[in-house]
Structures are given as structure tokens and as C-alpha cells.
Design an enzyme around this catalytic site. Structure first.
Site, PDB file in Angstrom:
ATOM      1  N   PRO A  78     -10.949  21.036   8.805  1.00 30.69           N
ATOM      2  CA  PRO A  78     -10.173  20.852  10.029  1.00 30.69           C
ATOM      3  C   PRO A  78      -9.467  19.506  10.120  1.00 30.69           C
ATOM      4  O   PRO A  78      -8.704  19.291  11.059  1.00 30.69           O
ATOM      5  CB  PRO A  78     -11.235  20.965  11.115  1.00 30.69           C
ATOM      6  CG  PRO A  78     -12.498  20.533  10.450  1.00 30.69           C
ATOM      7  CD  PRO A  78     -12.398  20.991   9.030  1.00 30.69           C
ATOM      8  N   ASP A  98       0.026  21.776   3.211  1.00 30.19           N
ATOM      9  CA  ASP A  98       0.641  22.061   4.500  1.00 30.19           C
ATOM     10  C   ASP A  98       0.715  20.793   5.345  1.00 30.19           C
ATOM     11  O   ASP A  98      -0.019  19.835   5.107  1.00 30.19           O
ATOM     12  CB  ASP A  98      -0.220  23.075   5.272  1.00 30.19           C
ATOM     13  CG  ASP A  98      -0.085  24.460   4.693  1.00 30.19           C
ATOM     14  OD1 ASP A  98       0.864  24.694   3.932  1.00 30.19           O
ATOM     15  OD2 ASP A  98      -0.933  25.310   5.022  1.00 30.19           O
ATOM     16  N   LYS A 147       5.701  23.671   7.283  1.00 33.72           N
ATOM     17  CA  LYS A 147       5.144  24.694   8.150  1.00 33.72           C
ATOM     18  C   LYS A 147       4.392  24.116   9.336  1.00 33.72           C
ATOM     19  O   LYS A 147       3.198  24.312   9.507  1.00 33.72           O
ATOM     20  CB  LYS A 147       4.230  25.646   7.367  1.00 33.72           C
ATOM     21  CG  LYS A 147       5.038  26.560   6.485  1.00 33.72           C
ATOM     22  CD  LYS A 147       4.648  27.994   6.676  1.00 33.72           C
ATOM     23  CE  LYS A 147       3.279  28.212   6.121  1.00 33.72           C
ATOM     24  NZ  LYS A 147       2.981  29.439   5.534  1.00 33.72           N
ATOM     25  N   GLY A 204      -8.254  23.948   7.282  1.00 37.14           N
ATOM     26  CA  GLY A 204      -9.346  24.858   7.614  1.00 37.14           C
ATOM     27  C   GLY A 204      -9.788  25.663   6.414  1.00 37.14           C
ATOM     28  O   GLY A 204      -9.996  25.127   5.333  1.00 37.14           O
ATOM     29  N   ASP A 205      -9.933  26.960   6.612  1.00 34.36           N
ATOM     30  CA  ASP A 205     -10.267  27.870   5.523  1.00 34.36           C
ATOM     31  C   ASP A 205      -8.979  28.549   5.075  1.00 34.36           C
ATOM     32  O   ASP A 205      -8.184  28.974   5.914  1.00 34.36           O
ATOM     33  CB  ASP A 205     -11.270  28.919   6.008  1.00 34.36           C
ATOM     34  CG  ASP A 205     -11.681  29.822   4.862  1.00 34.36           C
ATOM     35  OD1 ASP A 205     -12.730  29.552   4.258  1.00 34.36           O
ATOM     36  OD2 ASP A 205     -10.938  30.783   4.558  1.00 34.36           O
ATOM     37  N   THR A 228     -13.403  26.226   8.916  1.00 21.65           N
ATOM     38  CA  THR A 228     -12.291  26.680   9.730  1.00 21.65           C
ATOM     39  C   THR A 228     -12.304  25.989  11.100  1.00 21.65           C
ATOM     40  O   THR A 228     -13.342  25.515  11.562  1.00 21.65           O
ATOM     41  CB  THR A 228     -12.315  28.218   9.857  1.00 21.65           C
ATOM     42  OG1 THR A 228     -11.089  28.640  10.444  1.00 21.65           O
ATOM     43  CG2 THR A 228     -13.481  28.696  10.714  1.00 21.65           C
ATOM     44  N   ALA A 229     -11.126  25.918  11.730  1.00 22.28           N
ATOM     45  CA  ALA A 229     -10.978  25.147  12.969  1.00 22.28           C
ATOM     46  C   ALA A 229     -11.950  25.616  14.057  1.00 22.28           C
ATOM     47  O   ALA A 229     -12.460  24.795  14.829  1.00 22.28           O
ATOM     48  CB  ALA A 229      -9.536  25.245  13.462  1.00 22.28           C
ATOM     49  N   MET A 258      -3.593  28.965  17.039  1.00 23.64           N
ATOM     50  CA  MET A 258      -2.162  28.861  17.353  1.00 23.64           C
ATOM     51  C   MET A 258      -1.893  29.393  18.748  1.00 23.64           C
ATOM     52  O   MET A 258      -0.862  29.994  19.003  1.00 23.64           O
ATOM     53  CB  MET A 258      -1.333  29.665  16.325  1.00 23.64           C
ATOM     54  CG  MET A 258      -1.553  29.182  14.909  1.00 23.64           C
ATOM     55  SD  MET A 258      -0.709  30.170  13.670  1.00 23.64           S
ATOM     56  CE  MET A 258      -1.783  31.577  13.503  1.00 23.64           C
TER      57      MET A 258
HETATM   58  N1  SAH Z   1      -6.548  28.084   8.118  1.00 25.12           N
HETATM   59  C1  SAH Z   1      -6.714  27.311   9.328  1.00 25.12           C
HETATM   60  C2  SAH Z   1      -5.904  27.834  10.465  1.00 25.12           C
HETATM   61  C3  SAH Z   1      -4.429  27.693  10.272  1.00 25.12           C
HETATM   62  S1  SAH Z   1      -3.518  28.226  11.655  1.00 25.12           S
HETATM   63  C4  SAH Z   1      -8.202  27.269   9.689  1.00 25.12           C
HETATM   64  O1  SAH Z   1      -9.000  27.981   9.084  1.00 25.12           O
HETATM   65  O2  SAH Z   1      -8.557  26.486  10.559  1.00 25.12           O
HETATM   66  C5  SAH Z   1      -3.281  26.745  12.515  1.00 25.12           C
HETATM   67  C6  SAH Z   1      -4.093  26.720  13.786  1.00 25.12           C
HETATM   68  O3  SAH Z   1      -5.413  26.364  13.496  1.00 25.12           O
HETATM   69  C7  SAH Z   1      -3.627  25.711  14.788  1.00 25.12           C
HETATM   70  O4  SAH Z   1      -2.571  26.196  15.575  1.00 25.12           O
HETATM   71  C8  SAH Z   1      -4.879  25.518  15.632  1.00 25.12           C
HETATM   72  O5  SAH Z   1      -5.047  26.589  16.519  1.00 25.12           O
HETATM   73  C9  SAH Z   1      -5.938  25.638  14.579  1.00 25.12           C
HETATM   74  N2  SAH Z   1      -6.376  24.317  14.067  1.00 25.12           N
HETATM   75  C10 SAH Z   1      -6.262  23.831  12.829  1.00 25.12           C
HETATM   76  N3  SAH Z   1      -6.810  22.604  12.743  1.00 25.12           N
HETATM   77  C11 SAH Z   1      -7.294  22.315  13.958  1.00 25.12           C
HETATM   78  C12 SAH Z   1      -7.981  21.204  14.533  1.00 25.12           C
HETATM   79  N4  SAH Z   1      -8.300  20.124  13.803  1.00 25.12           N
HETATM   80  N5  SAH Z   1      -8.318  21.259  15.831  1.00 25.12           N
HETATM   81  C13 SAH Z   1      -8.031  22.326  16.591  1.00 25.12           C
HETATM   82  N6  SAH Z   1      -7.393  23.400  16.104  1.00 25.12           N
HETATM   83  C14 SAH Z   1      -7.025  23.405  14.817  1.00 25.12           C
END
Ligand code: SAH
Length: 480
Positions: free
Chosen positions: A231, A254, A276, A308-309, A337-338, A389
Site C-alpha cells: 500500500p 504505476d 495511470k 497493493g496486490d 492490498t489497500a 477507487m
Molecule cells: N492493486 C491495488 C489497488 C489498485 S486500485 C491494491 O491491491 O491495493 C487503486 C485504489 O486502491 C485507489 O483508488 C484506492 O482506493 C486504493 N488504494 C491504493 N493504495 C491505497 C492506500 N495507500 N490507501 C488507501 N487506499 C489505497
């Protein structure tokens, strides 16, 4: 001449100890620590302990070490290749040390450098590979810190890889001319397909890959690792991700992956940001797919770093499909993941006995149609919902869920920049969720968690979502 400090007063050597006698004298924790260290070798251990404390006695029993339950006497050292004086008694340690020296046996006395012929290093053990760290007594804490760093850098499978390498050495010398061809083979062996196969425990595949490398002797094969960067916090990267970053020729990342994480890659790796961020696509998905395929064809080791993942809202599916179609080897490394990072920041149980037994990962964007998607029904039956998102659709998500029967009192937790130092936490009910859309000051990524389990979170560090609404309303009231 070198200044004195650049000279080692203790020179490291690797000593043969297979089946050789090593004697440890002592009854307590210091003797046990040495016994544990030495038991990483194939030396024959003899522990002289007339009155071992319980942990030492238990260790001796469990490890089948030879135990001499007598008060120390010089003849106990007979035939030893190394002696450890670990009695904790200064006078006794001194006697042991001088007896050993009289017999020309190197001796180590715990915490008494003046009585030591050698020091024991902190070791990273990937037998037969071993990294030994010594500080000449500057401090065991320093050695342990260095040891831990090195430990993280080396795959657990490194020992197995070294054994495999030994079995290929003759063939490599026979088939490959000395110089760059041989060097490249070994490089690819230790960092390419054989190493990767062993990392996931596939010995037969590793063997096959090594044989193939040897037979082919052609350019290195490209490989793409789709890696979850977590994250945002650098130390939420997995050890595997870190290792791959250290080996990468190219890092394709990204915009959401922070610079500090990208910077953990090999210093001379090429870095390609592919953007992106919402509203500013610097490369289309098709262009990214093409980029990965062409890097793979060039024989590059690529880390495709995703926040994230990689398999959660990461469009990894499309990238993997493109790589499969182009017959380019790839692997996937999971990340935090977030939703998990946000839950951790909030100390919020995502599943809660008797309250929430399922979980939904959604973007919320599919709530815009006429009918409620299936996950909406899950939410109503008590699942914890993580909305990715979702900031710009917060109001939509809230009203559709309430309309469909979710109680307006259902708890909501929102985290901006989860896991990072500048994270912000907000809480409220689903009825407050529309307030999120008005918060233009939230410029970082936002995770929204909805459900009854959210009520179990720690709200000590979060602000109420609704406060903002009221402030705005009050301000508008005052302005009017
Ligand atoms: N693959 C990523 C998600 C990508 S989509 C995962 O597994 O986390 C991008 C979205 O992830 C963002 O719009 C937000 O909703 C979330 N996100 C990613 N990093 C974040 C963070 N540090 N804190 C809060 N939300 C996060």
C-alpha cells in the site's frame, strides 16, 4: 601502508568441523547459545556440564549431544578442535582457556576477549553457503543487525541452488569456454530460471532449466515479475519483491507506487513510470502490455510493480494474457492490498465472529446500473465491503445500498494514504458517506470499508466524516 583501522585483527576462515570434536564447558544460557550456534554445523558436540540448568538439559536431550555430567577437568578437552569456555565463572573460564592453549586447541571464552583465540561470527546459514559477520567485539547488536539485513537479501533456497550449481560445475567447464560465456551461464543460473524454480521449491524444474541454459547458450531469456508493492510503506514490501527489485534490469511502475519503494530496486535498473493516475493516463493498457512483451523479448528481467496486490484491481489479467500470448515467462508476487492496510490502520477486524463472515472487494463503479449487483446483496447480509477507487462514487454507493435495505447506521471507515506516515482516518455511518465527495483536500488514494464489523475498529485516531459536512453547512449558513 593502510591506516590501522582498515586492517583486521581477526581474520575470517571457514574451518572444517565435520565429525570433529567441539567441547563446550558451562551449565547455563551461555553454553546453550554456543551449543545452538555449533549445532548448525556437523561437528560432534560435547557439553561438559556438571549441573546443567533446565533449558540446557532439555536441549542436550533433544539434540542428542554428548553430555559429560562432571566438574570440568583438563582431560575433557582431549581431541577437541575447538573449545568454548562458557561457564560464566571468570576464574574457571580462565583455567579452561589456558588448558586449551597448552594443548594447542583454539579457545573462545564467552565475553572475555582477552581469553579468546577466535571469535564466533553472527551467521547467515544457507548451507553450504554461509555468510559470517564479525565485528571484533564492537558489539553483538551490530553483528545481528547486519546479519538480519543479509538474511533478508538471500533466498531461503540459496543453499539448494549452490548444491545444484556444484552438480553442474563439471559440465559447465566442459561445454562453455572460459570467460564471458561461462560467466553469463552462471549469472543466469543464479539469477534466472533455475533460481526462480528453486525459490518456489521445484527442484526438478530448476534442474531442467539449468540443463536448458547449458544447452542453449544463447541470449538470456526475458522474465516479467508482476509484483505487488503493497500500500505504500516500504517495509510492507515482501522479501521476495525486494529480492526481485534488486535483480531487475527494468522496473515498470504505476504512479501510485511511491518513489521510496521504486528506489529499493537495483541502482542501475532502468525505471519506467507508466502513469495511470485518475485523469492522467500516461500510457494506455495496450501500450503497457506491448512494452512488457517487448522488454521480455529483449531478454530483460523486468519487475512490473503495482500498488497493493497485483491481482486486485491491477489489470494484471490483461498483462498476463499478453505475456502468455507472446510466450514470455512471468510470475506473480502478491502484495498487501489497500483494504488490508486500511483495516490494519484502523485496527478493524475484517471478519468478526457472529457479525461478518465474508468480504467483498469492489470498486463501487458497478453500482451505477439499474439493478443491484450481487455484492450489494452480500453487503446487506453482513459482508464487510472494501471499496477501491470509490471516493468519487461514494454518494452513489451509499444511496444505492440504503435504498436496497442496508441500514443507514451501518458503520463506515475511510483511510486516505493507508500505511503511510501522512495517512488520515475518518469514520461515520453510511449516511455520512456522501460527505467524502466534498473533501477535495483528500488528494491521496482512499479506501472505504463498510459493514457491521467496522464498528469493532479503533476510532481513537479518526475524525468523524460528518463533522466536515456540518462545518460546510455552518459556513454556508454564515455566508448566506
Ligand atoms: N492493486 C491495488 C489497488 C489498485 S486500485 C491494491 O491491491 O491495493 C487503486 C485504489 O486502491 C485507489 O483508488 C484506492 O482506493 C486504493 N488504494 C491504493 N493504495 C491505497 C492506500 N495507500 N490507501 C488507501 N487506499 C489505497
Amino acid at each position: 601502508m593502510l591506516p590501522e583501522t582498515t586492517k583486521l585483527n581477526a581474520f575470517p576462515v571457514f574451518m572444517r568441523v565435520e565429525d570433529a570434536l567441539v567441547v563446550i564447558v558451562g551449565n547455563g544460557g551461555e553454553a546453550l547459545a554456543k551449543a545452538r550456534l555449533l549445532s548448525q554445523s556437523s561437528a560432534a558436540l560435547k557439553i561438559v556440564a556438571d549441573d546443567p540448568d533446565a533449558p540446557l538439559a532439555a536441549w542436550i536431550a533433544a539434540h542428542g549431544a554428548k553430555h559429560v555430567a562432571e566438574a570440568y577437568a583438563p582431560h575433557h578437552l582431549e581431541g577437541a578442535v575447538l573449545v568454548f569456555a562458557a561457564s560464566g565463572d571468570a576464574a574457571l573460564d580462565k583455567r579452561i582457556s589456558s588448558d586449551a592453549r597448552a594443548k594447542n586447541i583454539p579457545v573462545n571464552a564467552v565475553d572475555r576477549p582477552e581469553l579468546c583465540d577466535f571469535f564466533t561470527p553472527a551467521i547467515v546459514n544457507r548451507a553450504p553457503v554461509c555468510v559470517a559477520v564479525g565485528t571484533e567485539g564492537a558489539g553483538p547488536v551490530l553483528s545481528q543487525l547486519i546479519r538480519a539485513k543479509i538474511d533478508r537479501m538471500l533466498a531461503p533456497s540459496l543453499g539448494g541452488l549452490a548444491v545444484l550449481a556444484a552438480s553442474f560445475r563439471d559440465a559447465a567447464e566442459r561445454l562453455l569456454p572460459k570467460g564471458s560465456a561461462r560467466r553469463r551461464f552462471w549469472n543466469d543460473f543464479f539469477e534466472g530460471a533455475p533460481a526462480r524454480a528453486l525459490e518456489i521449491g521445484h527442484l526438478a524444474e530448476a534442474h531442467e532449466a539449468a540443463a536448458e541454459l547449458l544447452a542453449r547458450r544463447t541470449a538470456a531469456q526475458g522474465h516479467i515479475a508482476l509484483v505487488g508493492a503493497g500500500p505504500g510503506a516500504e517495509d510492507l514490501l515482501t522479501l521476495r519483491a525486494q529480492r526481485l527489485l534488486m535483480q531487475a534490469d527494468v522496473i515498470v511502475h504505476d504512479a501510485l507506487v511511491p518513489e521510496a519503494v521504486v528506489a529499493m530496486g537495483r541502482r542501475d535498473a532502468e525505471r519506467l513510470p507508466v502513469g495511470k493516475r485518475k485523469g492522467c493516463h500516461s500510457k494506455s493498457q495496450a501500450e503497457i502490455n506491448e512494452l512488457l512483451v517487448s522488454l521480455g523479448r529483449e531478454g530483460k528481467r523486468v519487475v512490473r510493480l503495482k500498488s497493493g496486490d497485483p491481482l486486485v484491481f491491477g489489470r494484471a489479467g490483461e498483462e498476463m494474457q499478453a505475456l502468455r500470448d507472446a510466450d514470455i515467462s512471468y510470475e506473480v508476487v502478491p502484495g498487501v492490498t489497500a483494504a488490508f492496510a486500511a483495516a490494519a490502520d484502523f485496527e478493524l477486524p475484517l471478519t468478526l465472529r457472529g457479525v461478518a463472515s465474508s468480504m467483498v472487494f469492489t470498486t463501487g463503479h458497478d453500482l451505477k446500473g439499474g439493478t443491484l449487483p450481487d455484492w450489494g446483496k452480500l453487503a446487506i447480509s453482513g459482508a464487510t465491503v472494501a471499496v477501491y477507487m470509490g471516493r468519487s462514487v461514494a454518494a452513489e454507493v451509499a444511496s444505492r445500498l440504503i435504498e436496497a435495505g442496508l441500514s443507514p447506521d451501518t458503520a463506515v471507515a475511510v483511510v486516505e494514504n493507508a500505511s503511510l506516515g501522512d495517512r488520515r482516518l475518518f469514520h461515520g455511518t453510511i449516511a455520512d458517506l456522501p460527505a467524502l465527495e466534498g473533501r477535495d483536500e483528500l488528494t491521496g488514494p482512499v479506501m472505504t470499508l463498510i459493514g457491521d464489523a467496522v464498528a469493532g475498529a479503533n476510532f481513537g485516531k479518526s475524525e468523524p466524516l460528518a463533522a466536515h459536512d456540518r462545518l460546510v453547512a455552518a459556513k454556508q449558513g454564515a455566508d448566506a
